[in-house]
Design a protein around this motif. Structure first.
Motif, PDB file in Angstrom:
ATOM      1  N   ASP A 150       4.001   5.657  -9.395  1.00 51.98           N
ATOM      2  CA  ASP A 150       3.003   5.741 -10.459  1.00 51.98           C
ATOM      3  C   ASP A 150       1.707   5.380  -9.704  1.00 51.98           C
ATOM      4  O   ASP A 150       1.324   4.291  -9.326  1.00 51.98           O
ATOM      5  N   ARG A 152      -1.537   5.592 -10.399  1.00 53.63           N
ATOM      6  CA  ARG A 152      -2.632   4.673 -10.887  1.00 53.63           C
ATOM      7  C   ARG A 152      -2.001   3.010 -10.942  1.00 53.63           C
ATOM      8  O   ARG A 152      -2.805   2.225 -10.620  1.00 53.63           O
ATOM      9  N   PHE A 153      -0.895   2.900 -11.130  1.00 55.71           N
ATOM     10  CA  PHE A 153      -0.438   1.475 -10.977  1.00 55.71           C
ATOM     11  C   PHE A 153      -0.540   0.960  -9.680  1.00 55.71           C
ATOM     12  O   PHE A 153      -1.189  -0.085  -9.274  1.00 55.71           O
ATOM     13  N   VAL A 156      -4.202   0.608  -8.625  1.00 56.14           N
ATOM     14  CA  VAL A 156      -4.909  -0.877  -9.222  1.00 56.14           C
ATOM     15  C   VAL A 156      -4.435  -1.949  -8.515  1.00 56.14           C
ATOM     16  O   VAL A 156      -4.804  -3.001  -8.167  1.00 56.14           O
ATOM     17  N   CYS A 157      -2.966  -2.000  -8.281  1.00 55.49           N
ATOM     18  CA  CYS A 157      -2.339  -2.946  -7.538  1.00 55.49           C
ATOM     19  C   CYS A 157      -3.159  -3.320  -6.396  1.00 55.49           C
ATOM     20  O   CYS A 157      -3.307  -4.448  -5.936  1.00 55.49           O
ATOM     21  N   TRP A 159      -5.833  -2.026  -5.053  1.00 55.07           N
ATOM     22  CA  TRP A 159      -7.346  -2.257  -5.075  1.00 55.07           C
ATOM     23  C   TRP A 159      -7.530  -3.800  -5.419  1.00 55.07           C
ATOM     24  O   TRP A 159      -8.652  -4.488  -4.949  1.00 55.07           O
ATOM     25  N   SER A 160      -6.629  -4.250  -6.349  1.00 59.14           N
ATOM     26  CA  SER A 160      -6.861  -5.779  -7.009  1.00 59.14           C
ATOM     27  C   SER A 160      -6.633  -6.680  -5.648  1.00 59.14           C
ATOM     28  O   SER A 160      -7.353  -7.552  -5.390  1.00 59.14           O
ATOM     29  N   LEU A 161      -5.777  -6.180  -4.995  1.00 58.01           N
ATOM     30  CA  LEU A 161      -5.352  -7.101  -3.818  1.00 58.01           C
ATOM     31  C   LEU A 161      -6.624  -7.283  -3.038  1.00 58.01           C
ATOM     32  O   LEU A 161      -7.284  -8.359  -2.434  1.00 58.01           O
ATOM     33  N   HIS A 163     -10.067  -6.231  -3.585  1.00 54.32           N
ATOM     34  CA  HIS A 163     -11.023  -6.896  -4.375  1.00 54.32           C
ATOM     35  C   HIS A 163     -10.875  -8.246  -4.455  1.00 54.32           C
ATOM     36  O   HIS A 163     -12.000  -8.919  -4.407  1.00 54.32           O
ATOM     37  N   GLN A 193       1.884  -4.828   4.486  1.00 58.32           N
ATOM     38  CA  GLN A 193       3.359  -4.845   5.156  1.00 58.32           C
ATOM     39  C   GLN A 193       4.253  -5.591   4.013  1.00 58.32           C
ATOM     40  O   GLN A 193       5.438  -5.011   3.913  1.00 58.32           O
ATOM     41  N   THR A 194       3.721  -6.160   3.381  1.00 55.99           N
ATOM     42  CA  THR A 194       4.548  -7.014   2.468  1.00 55.99           C
ATOM     43  C   THR A 194       4.683  -6.401   1.022  1.00 55.99           C
ATOM     44  O   THR A 194       5.220  -6.649   0.032  1.00 55.99           O
ATOM     45  N   ILE A 195       4.011  -5.298   1.083  1.00 56.57           N
ATOM     46  CA  ILE A 195       4.043  -4.468  -0.222  1.00 56.57           C
ATOM     47  C   ILE A 195       4.854  -3.122   0.213  1.00 56.57           C
ATOM     48  O   ILE A 195       4.293  -2.454   1.115  1.00 56.57           O
ATOM     49  N   ASN A 196       5.693  -2.846  -0.862  1.00 58.25           N
ATOM     50  CA  ASN A 196       6.362  -1.574  -0.789  1.00 58.25           C
ATOM     51  C   ASN A 196       5.406  -0.254  -1.240  1.00 58.25           C
ATOM     52  O   ASN A 196       5.803  -0.020  -2.213  1.00 58.25           O
TER      53      ASN A 196
ATOM     54  N   LEU B 161      -4.478 -10.969  -5.027  1.00 56.61           N
ATOM     55  CA  LEU B 161      -3.762 -10.122  -6.100  1.00 56.61           C
ATOM     56  C   LEU B 161      -4.167 -10.249  -7.331  1.00 56.61           C
ATOM     57  O   LEU B 161      -4.958  -9.611  -8.206  1.00 56.61           O
ATOM     58  N   THR B 194       6.676  -5.404  -6.241  1.00 51.93           N
ATOM     59  CA  THR B 194       6.541  -4.460  -4.926  1.00 51.93           C
ATOM     60  C   THR B 194       5.945  -5.339  -3.732  1.00 51.93           C
ATOM     61  O   THR B 194       5.758  -5.148  -2.864  1.00 51.93           O
ATOM     62  N   ASN B 196       6.979  -8.423  -1.247  1.00 49.16           N
ATOM     63  CA  ASN B 196       8.330  -9.286  -0.616  1.00 49.16           C
ATOM     64  C   ASN B 196       7.960 -10.773  -0.491  1.00 49.16           C
ATOM     65  O   ASN B 196       7.647 -11.299   0.637  1.00 49.16           O
TER      66      ASN B 196
END
Lengths: 197, 197
Positions: A150, A152-153, A156-157, A159-161, A163, A193-196, B161, B194, B196
């Motif tokens: 997804d 879009r999700f 945003v995810c 971008w938020s991190l 931002h 790296q901690t985000i998949n 985040l 998402t 870890n």
DNA sequence: TGTACATCAGTGAACGCGCGTTCACTGATGTAC
DNA sequence: TGTACATCAGTGAACGCGCGTTCACTGATGTAC
């Protein structure tokens, strides 16, 4: 008016490049003071022109500030794009984009505050600004595009991190002492790296 | 002065609760207008008192705003803590804390802008405020503590985040239309999945 | 090439406003006797 | 219980400032003839 005079920007009476000069002045003023210190009169004075002169080029103060913010967004998108230019690997590309974003905020604190702060809450009033502002978002979204996820999700995810840290830097809630320009790259890399993705 | 009068807050001349009343007025004003619309005179008037009266309780305008921001931070920490109260599972607890944080920002846009915005860039000037502001950070850090991981890094990561999305909401860069109060929970949950931890 | 003219960018003065802050004061309060 | 008094929260008037914006104007520009 000669070309030379045009570039020099002065002929005595007519300025020649006042619009651009005012925007320049705004960006320059933001390196010395905060958003609240910006005044039409001050910018006019800094440009060597009467306080009423700006009204030949801008509807009102907000209009000028919006132009300054837009230039900021252009720079931001440019820095992000050139940083990631040539990088094809997805994760690598996203990392470079985000880390350029955060560095921009850290290096242009007050400009970043103007761009993303409370000034232009109603973006509908500034359609041009909104479009330019969308460029950096589009860069991240573009790098993340995929059929499976997804987009879009994810955008945003991430971008938020980015931002979030950018804002915390700009508003001095996290000190640069612990995260300087170089370590911003490290942080971003580690964070992604901690985000998949 | 009688207890009743104390609670009513008025005896004609002496107000009795002016300090608290002014902070209340500030929080109330923030529900109607932006940070820039806050004025000492306006708050005094809203409290039914002369414009100079606040100076009996606050050094200057910033001092009053800092008190208002501090109340905001207290509320934020309270909402986060009560939301996560009783939840022991690490991931679950973090999710509740962060989602409460984001919801607070969405529901208290302008107050959040005052708390985290450019007003108090130099937190050293407001030590009490800084301490209270640290509570919400400490909640997240506490939930993430572990021997194996770098807690500091993880906390900044997750705080960023959450703070990113919170800020984007507060500054209207992401519209609530797509992420309403209920779906903030979903988003947070998905975002944390998402990551870890 | 030279001149009349429309255009409009920039001038300079002024308006009016809301603001933060100060000041000498006054009236209510609660306490010491 | 009653009175004198110190304290200090709130008054009301004033100061001074910088601001955004308006207005009639003027002088430079470039274009049509």
């Amino acid at each position: 008016m000669t070309q030379a005079a045009l570039h020099q920007g002065k002929t005595g009476y007519h300025h020649g490049q006042l619009r651009e000069a005012l925007v320049d002045a705004a960006l320059e003023a933001l390196q010395k003071g905060g958003v609240d210190d910006l005044s039409l009169r001050g910018l006019a004075k800094a440009t060597g022109v009467t306080q009423a002169a700006p009204y030949s080029h801008f509807r009102d103060k907000d209009d000028l500030l919006a132009a300054a913010a837009e230039r900021g967004f252009q720079r931001l998108a440019l820095q992000m794009a050139s940083e990631a230019a040539g990088t094809r690997d997805k994760k690598d590309r996203v990392k470079k984009l985000v880390s350029a974003y955060i560095r921009f905020a850290a290096e242009n604190r007050t400009l970043f505050q103007l761009m993303f702060g409370r000034e232009f809450s109603d973006m509908k009033k500034y359609p041009t600004l909104a479009m330019t502002a969308g460029k950096s978002y589009a860069l991240i979204a573009g790098a993340l595009t995929s059929e499976k996820e997804d987009t879009r999700f994810l955008t945003v995810c991430i971008w938020s991190l980015g931002h979030g840290l950018a804002t915390l830097f700009a508003d001095r809630k996290v000190s640069l002492g612990q995260f300087d320009a170089a370590s911003i790259d490290d942080f971003t890399e580690r964070a992604l790296q901690t985000i998949n993705i």
